[in-house]
Enzyme design. Structure first.
Site, PDB file in Angstrom:
ATOM      1  N   ALA A  50      10.707   4.033   5.328  1.00  0.00           N
ATOM      2  CA  ALA A  50      11.473   4.479   4.113  1.00  0.00           C
ATOM      3  C   ALA A  50      12.118   5.630   3.972  1.00  0.00           C
ATOM      4  O   ALA A  50      11.935   6.550   4.594  1.00  0.00           O
ATOM      5  CB  ALA A  50      10.336   4.388   3.076  1.00  0.00           C
ATOM      6  N   SER A  62       2.071  -6.512   3.824  1.00  0.00           N
ATOM      7  CA  SER A  62       0.777  -5.849   4.276  1.00  0.00           C
ATOM      8  C   SER A  62       0.128  -6.748   5.632  1.00  0.00           C
ATOM      9  O   SER A  62       0.325  -7.603   5.710  1.00  0.00           O
ATOM     10  CB  SER A  62       0.258  -5.724   3.230  1.00  0.00           C
ATOM     11  OG  SER A  62      -1.285  -5.259   3.484  1.00  0.00           O
ATOM     12  N   LYS A  97       2.998  -3.965  -4.008  1.00  0.00           N
ATOM     13  CA  LYS A  97       2.725  -3.649  -2.635  1.00  0.00           C
ATOM     14  C   LYS A  97       2.108  -2.298  -2.760  1.00  0.00           C
ATOM     15  O   LYS A  97       0.992  -1.794  -2.178  1.00  0.00           O
ATOM     16  CB  LYS A  97       3.576  -3.644  -1.551  1.00  0.00           C
ATOM     17  CG  LYS A  97       3.399  -2.964  -0.235  1.00  0.00           C
ATOM     18  CD  LYS A  97       2.555  -3.579   0.506  1.00  0.00           C
ATOM     19  CE  LYS A  97       1.721  -2.967   1.630  1.00  0.00           C
ATOM     20  NZ  LYS A  97       2.322  -1.984   2.426  1.00  0.00           N
ATOM     21  N   HIS A 109      -1.202  -2.608  -4.198  1.00  0.00           N
ATOM     22  CA  HIS A 109      -2.249  -2.925  -3.323  1.00  0.00           C
ATOM     23  C   HIS A 109      -2.769  -1.873  -2.269  1.00  0.00           C
ATOM     24  O   HIS A 109      -3.917  -1.823  -2.269  1.00  0.00           O
ATOM     25  CB  HIS A 109      -1.410  -3.958  -2.441  1.00  0.00           C
ATOM     26  CG  HIS A 109      -2.119  -4.202  -1.114  1.00  0.00           C
ATOM     27  ND1 HIS A 109      -2.054  -3.446   0.090  1.00  0.00           N
ATOM     28  CD2 HIS A 109      -3.008  -5.329  -0.853  1.00  0.00           C
ATOM     29  CE1 HIS A 109      -2.881  -3.822   1.047  1.00  0.00           C
ATOM     30  NE2 HIS A 109      -3.245  -5.062   0.584  1.00  0.00           N
ATOM     31  N   ASN A 110      -1.728  -0.941  -2.192  1.00  0.00           N
ATOM     32  CA  ASN A 110      -2.396   0.125  -1.247  1.00  0.00           C
ATOM     33  C   ASN A 110      -3.128   0.847  -2.034  1.00  0.00           C
ATOM     34  O   ASN A 110      -4.318   1.543  -1.578  1.00  0.00           O
ATOM     35  CB  ASN A 110      -1.216   0.910  -0.749  1.00  0.00           C
ATOM     36  CG  ASN A 110      -0.534   0.300   0.358  1.00  0.00           C
ATOM     37  OD1 ASN A 110      -0.593  -1.085   0.326  1.00  0.00           O
ATOM     38  ND2 ASN A 110       0.246   0.838   1.302  1.00  0.00           N
ATOM     39  N   GLU A 146      -6.646  -0.414  -2.098  1.00  0.00           N
ATOM     40  CA  GLU A 146      -7.101  -0.449  -0.713  1.00  0.00           C
ATOM     41  C   GLU A 146      -7.834   0.995  -0.854  1.00  0.00           C
ATOM     42  O   GLU A 146      -8.910   1.335  -0.290  1.00  0.00           O
ATOM     43  CB  GLU A 146      -6.012  -0.576   0.225  1.00  0.00           C
ATOM     44  CG  GLU A 146      -6.331  -0.218   1.618  1.00  0.00           C
ATOM     45  CD  GLU A 146      -4.941  -0.391   2.283  1.00  0.00           C
ATOM     46  OE1 GLU A 146      -4.111  -1.166   2.413  1.00  0.00           O
ATOM     47  OE2 GLU A 146      -4.809   0.720   3.217  1.00  0.00           O
ATOM     48  N   ARG A 154      -9.600  12.256  -1.030  1.00  0.00           N
ATOM     49  CA  ARG A 154      -9.043  12.391   0.299  1.00  0.00           C
ATOM     50  C   ARG A 154      -8.332  13.712   0.665  1.00  0.00           C
ATOM     51  O   ARG A 154      -8.349  14.428   1.344  1.00  0.00           O
ATOM     52  CB  ARG A 154      -8.053  11.340   0.413  1.00  0.00           C
ATOM     53  CG  ARG A 154      -8.231   9.842   0.754  1.00  0.00           C
ATOM     54  CD  ARG A 154      -7.304   8.928   1.541  1.00  0.00           C
ATOM     55  NE  ARG A 154      -7.548   7.619   1.546  1.00  0.00           N
ATOM     56  CZ  ARG A 154      -6.792   6.782   2.105  1.00  0.00           C
ATOM     57  NH1 ARG A 154      -5.599   7.259   2.633  1.00  0.00           N
ATOM     58  NH2 ARG A 154      -7.035   5.491   1.948  1.00  0.00           N
TER      59      ARG A 154
END
Ligand code: NBP
Length: 475
Positions: free
Chosen positions: A76, A128, A182, A185-186, A189, A287
């Site tokens: 990307a 994905s 997308k 979605h991540n 996740e 994280r």
């Protein structure tokens, strides 16, 4: 022999996608990479694929039948822009350029607008499923024009994962819609992974079970309503023994989580849309927190709770954690779908939320039985204002909420960090509340900034003369 589809960028994702395309009846696949060696290696390793190799963009364009269709699988950012420029140079009006990389959706909106001026179609498609998905069937989230979808649809349907007989691909909406979906979605996740990690930590600290024993707990959970790819691989990771030390692998892995940025994009976008995705945000921050060893060392001697009560009944505690995990998961998905709904309204995409749930049932990382329940909820009520309030989820939350509260209390009392569990519960209680202290916030805002407030008993905007006689005026 003219190819009907081409792939540019032959690192692991592009090579696997090209092999997947070539394995489907009727496809002839042209392949191109920046450095020639990768192309040659792919051709040599997979003679069965019948690839048509190209070593320049000109050669690539000549090898494709019209309308030309090419999928870009490069990094990307700048690499994607450079590849698009080259394709625009050699393609013609009516041809289709698909960006299958992990682009940030505002870039896709910008690229679509620029490429459209040339008469060439540009489609940003979220893909994905990692390497395995690319090879055997990913979940695909394409944006772009209706015209491009007409040509592209059959090709993408042929390579997508299949869930209950349906290919996991659907046109999400124009320009950046596919990459937006997308991205969320991540984000989901991230939340799902963090919730599972918190469940593991609570059980380990609360019961003293070994990772291998906890693997069995997850394997058992995977036979019920939590059944999902992420739960399945969690059991696998927890079972793994380190060959060098004989210790559970999870105990020798450095506890600092990495991230490539899609979680942060999801949260930044949600902030600007005004959508509270607290579960995804906590997962992203968890994280970051883990990845600051100097701060963790500085905090290591800060006091924790004096008494650490163990749960008396381990199996009841584990069942509480399971219920808490399911309830928090419902919140995380509800928040994610809320972000897609808000994004669609902001960018004028008509995204079918039920279709989003259906194409995530296979091929992608968050694939799960659970997504059938989401698809059902949107089938029953397409304009559902809040996913977690749909009957099935409301019932599940009602069943799990006492467990959820016990787990959050346990985490707090024992000093076990459970940010995603607790923030999800706070979100649930926040939306449920009959009255929120937002009323006081409005009073404070009016006090220092004359921002005005509305009243519960009559329409209009009001301001109290705080520094005067404290009478109320209508603004
Ligand atoms: P990379 O992201 O590492 O891409 C490198 C490939 O692009 C190399 O083959 C490179 O050629 C080629 N490339 C071309 Br053609 N033009 C380039 C240029 N101008 N600058 C740099 N590289 C150029 O590959 P990947 O890991 O296969 O991922 C591809 C895309 O798929 C990424 O956007 C990624 O985010 C996305 N994605 C990856 C996963 C995953 O699990 N890995 C999952 C989902 C999506 P070279 O051989 O000359 O270096």
């Amino acid at each position: 022999r003219a190819a009907n589809i081409g792939v540019v960028g032959l690192a692991v994702m592009g090579a696997n996608l090209a092999r997947n395309l070539a394995s489907r009846e009727g496809n002839t696949v042209a392949v191109l990479n920046r450095s020639r060696s990768r192309t040659d290696e792919l051709i040599a390793a997979h003679p069965e694929a019948g690839f048509v190799p190209a070593h320049s963009f000109e050669e690539f364009a000549t090898s494709l039948a019209r309308p030309r269709t090419a999928i870009i699988m490069v990094q990307a950012g700048a690499a994607t822009d450079a590849t698009i420029d080259e394709l625009v140079r050699v393609f013609e009006p009516g041809d289709i350029i698909v960006d299958g990389g992990n682009a940030y959706f505002p870039d896709t909106i910008r690229r679509e607008r620029a490429v459209r001026q040339t008469g060439i179609n540009f489609v940003g498609a979220g893909i994905s499923g990692g390497e395995e998905g690319a090879l055997h069937g990913p979940s695909i989230m394409p944006g772009g024009s209706d015209d491009a979808w007409e040509t592209l649809g059959p090709i993408l349907r042929s390579i997508a994962a299949v869930a209950e007989g349906e290919p996991c691909v659907a046109h999400m909406g124009h320009d950046g819609a596919g990459h937006f979906v997308k991205m969320v979605h991540n984000g989901i996740e991230y939340a799902d992974m963090q919730l599972i990690a918190e469940a593991y930590d609570l059980i380990r600290r609360g019961t003293g079970k070994t990772p291998a024993e906890i693997a069995e707990v997850f394997a058992e959970w995977n036979r019920g309503e939590l059944e999902s790819y992420l739960i399945e691989i969690t059991a696998e990771v927890l079972r793994q023994v380190d060959a060098a030390t004989g210790a559970p692998l999870v105990d020798v892995i450095l506890d600092q989580a990495g991230a490539k940025g899609t979680g942060a994009w999801t949260v930044q976008t949600a902030l600007s849309l005004g959508v509270p995705v607290s579960g995804i945000a906590e997962a992203t921050f968890a994280r970051s927190l883990s990845a600051h060893p100097e701060q963790r060392a500085a905090a290591a001697n800060l006091p924790g709770p004096a008494v650490i009560p163990d749960p008396a009944d381990h199996s009841a505690f584990i069942e509480d954690v399971r219920q808490a995990l399911y309830a928090s998961k419902i919140v995380a998905y509800s928040q994610g779908f809320d972000e897609i709904r808000a994004g669609a309204a902001e960018y004028d995409w008509s995204i079918d939320l039920g279709a989003v749930a259906r194409i995530w049932r296979a091929g992608c990382i968050i694939r799960a039985q659970f997504l059938n329940r989401i698809a059902d909820a949107y089938a029953q009520q397409p304009e559902l204002p809040l996913l977690m309030a749909a009957p099935y989820f409301a019932e599940a939350l009602g069943r799990g909420q006492e467990s959820w509260r016990r787990v959050v209390i346990h985490a707090t009392r024992t000093g076990t960090p459970a940010p995603a569990f607790s923030s999800s519960l706070a979100y649930y209680d926040g939306l449920r509340a009959e009255r929120l202290p937002a009323a006081l916030v409005q009073g404070q805002r009016d006090f220092f900034g004359a921002h005005t407030y509305q009243r519960v008993d009559r329409p209009g905007r009001f301001h109290t003369l705080w520094s005067g006689d404290r009478s109320e005026t209508e603004a």
